[in-house]
Design an enzyme around this catalytic site. Sequence first.
Site, PDB file in Angstrom:
ATOM      1  CG  MET A  41      57.950  45.118  53.203  1.00  0.00           C
ATOM      2  SD  MET A  41      57.848  46.915  53.336  1.00  0.00           S
ATOM      3  CE  MET A  41      56.131  47.124  53.830  1.00  0.00           C
ATOM      4  N   GLY A  42      59.136  42.963  57.119  1.00  0.00           N
ATOM      5  CA  GLY A  42      58.949  42.488  58.484  1.00  0.00           C
ATOM      6  C   GLY A  42      59.935  43.124  59.448  1.00  0.00           C
TER       7      GLY A  42
ATOM      8  NE  ARG B 114      60.814  27.272  55.821  1.00  0.00           N
ATOM      9  CZ  ARG B 114      60.233  26.846  54.713  1.00  0.00           C
ATOM     10  NH1 ARG B 114      59.609  27.733  53.932  1.00  0.00           N
ATOM     11  NH2 ARG B 114      60.268  25.580  54.371  1.00  0.00           N
TER      12      ARG B 114
ATOM     13  CG  ASN C  45      50.757  44.193  48.670  1.00  0.00           C
ATOM     14  OD1 ASN C  45      50.088  44.936  49.375  1.00  0.00           O
ATOM     15  ND2 ASN C  45      51.779  44.626  47.961  1.00  0.00           N
TER      16      ASN C  45
ATOM     17  CB  SER D  47      50.566  51.845  51.506  1.00  0.00           C
ATOM     18  OG  SER D  47      51.124  52.530  50.406  1.00  0.00           O
TER      19      SER D  47
ATOM     20  CE  LYS E 140      49.602  48.561  50.307  1.00  0.00           C
ATOM     21  NZ  LYS E 140      50.166  47.758  49.237  1.00  0.00           N
TER      22      LYS E 140
ATOM     23  CG  HIS F 118      47.203  52.498  48.156  1.00  0.00           C
ATOM     24  ND1 HIS F 118      48.374  51.934  47.676  1.00  0.00           N
ATOM     25  CD2 HIS F 118      47.571  53.659  48.753  1.00  0.00           C
ATOM     26  CE1 HIS F 118      49.390  52.722  47.951  1.00  0.00           C
ATOM     27  NE2 HIS F 118      48.931  53.773  48.608  1.00  0.00           N
ATOM     28  CG  ASN F 119      49.134  48.490  45.945  1.00  0.00           C
ATOM     29  OD1 ASN F 119      49.081  49.336  46.843  1.00  0.00           O
ATOM     30  ND2 ASN F 119      49.929  47.452  46.014  1.00  0.00           N
TER      31      ASN F 119
ATOM     32  CD  GLU G 143      52.006  52.096  44.154  1.00  0.00           C
ATOM     33  OE1 GLU G 143      52.897  51.320  43.753  1.00  0.00           O
ATOM     34  OE2 GLU G 143      51.560  52.073  45.322  1.00  0.00           O
TER      35      GLU G 143
ATOM     36  NE  ARG H 203      53.072  49.406  36.537  1.00  0.00           N
ATOM     37  CZ  ARG H 203      53.425  49.471  37.817  1.00  0.00           C
ATOM     38  NH1 ARG H 203      53.897  48.396  38.425  1.00  0.00           N
ATOM     39  NH2 ARG H 203      53.317  50.595  38.501  1.00  0.00           N
TER      40      ARG H 203
END
Length: 466
Positions: free
Chosen positions: A14-15, A34, A104, A130, A184, A187-188, A191, A289
């Site tokens: 993601m970064g 790092r 997150n 997201s 967020k 939001h998840n 989802e 889940r």
Amino acid sequence: MADPQIGIYGLGTMGAALALNMADNGISIAVSNRSADPITAFMKRAEPFSAQVRALDTLEQLIEALPKPRLLLAMIPSTAPMDEFLTHVIPLLAAGDTVIDAGNADFHATRARAAQLAEHGLHFVGLGVSGGEHGARHGPSMMFGGAMDSWQGLQPILSKIAARFEGAPCVDRMGPDGAGHFVKTVHNGIEYADMQMIAEVYDLLRNGAGLAPAQIGAQFTRWNEGPLESYLFEITGTVLGYEDALGDGPVVDAILDRAGQKGTGRWTAIEAVKLGQSATMIEGAVAARAWSAEKPLRELAGAALGSDREAFSPEPDDLEAALLAARILEYAQGFRILAAASEDYDWQLDFARIAEIWRAGCIIRARLLDDIASAFRDGAPEGQLFLAPRFAEVFEVGIPALRRLVSQGIAAGYPLPVLSSALAFWDTLRQPRGTAALIQAQRDFFGRHGFDRVDGQDAHHGPWWD
């Protein structure tokens, strides 16, 4: 190159995607990690934008390269590594600098970190992002939580890299401290419920109606061309059409039926209960889940109790109407959680704006969000989506369809934790007088907890205490 406008520390999936997005949009950046290998790999990918990117070997060098007031975005795990990172960087920063956590995160931790940095004259931003790797690279939906000063510094950058809906960037300031990360999280949670709802319909069509995955995928593709249009319906139609490259048959049949989770859905359910709400559809999805992870137990129970189910062929029109109604209720529960948190933490969340920034880039993007934003802007009664006049016709058709689907599906032996929760939510909230009077009587009987009377009289205990 010009002075970097922002520094990015952490070049994982993601970064790196966010950094490439920035460079691709003409934003000068400085990056570090790092370990050295990710820096090398990133610079190779960033060669087309080399004039916009400066790589530094160490975090200290990265901070030194940034002009003041600094903007330092960290894309590292938002748990202990983030706390260790902050302990390390606080002495290296100057008053007015901003640290951004774009992972997150538990919003409680974000609030605590914001307070910690404020003691040093620093700003801490919790940035909900997201859209997965593709969204981060090509345009995510972003939910900013932090000080207005930081927002003014970051807005020009975030607006350039955000997804766009009809030209408008899908990013905005939600409020201070943990507001962005909380939005967020919800939001998840939505989802989770959306994905489980889709899985329940898949089960009915696959094992009830006997359709092949490709046929079910084609049905989701058709639904995606109408009011149910959304990213999750789109990809469901796509993945169900794939054959297994390593074996025979559909790829979905080659996947172990054990769903993973990283905690955000569970956080949503926990926070809902803490805030006096109950997001039953999200809770049902989290439970499903968790049960999916118990495959050995399910195999044992299937052998002991039997796993046969009756054939059941729901009408496609019924399914479409039921799904649309249930999805509105799913969002209604999510926004009720947001409303409770907004009041509890004095965030003053703008629900219409939240719906608008979810219209593109994020996982739950859907055509329905346009109507949800309009419903809030029109003034949904008591802020409740399920009472908004624009959804009355949807519910008039959809609730009877949902009732038929749930009752027939459960009678045939199919587990429907999210769809059945949607119906229970609807039926509970439409009863002017419910069953809680009996519960209050029981509580008073065994614990002398007392109760309020409907006639307003002062007697607050039952005759069993006379």
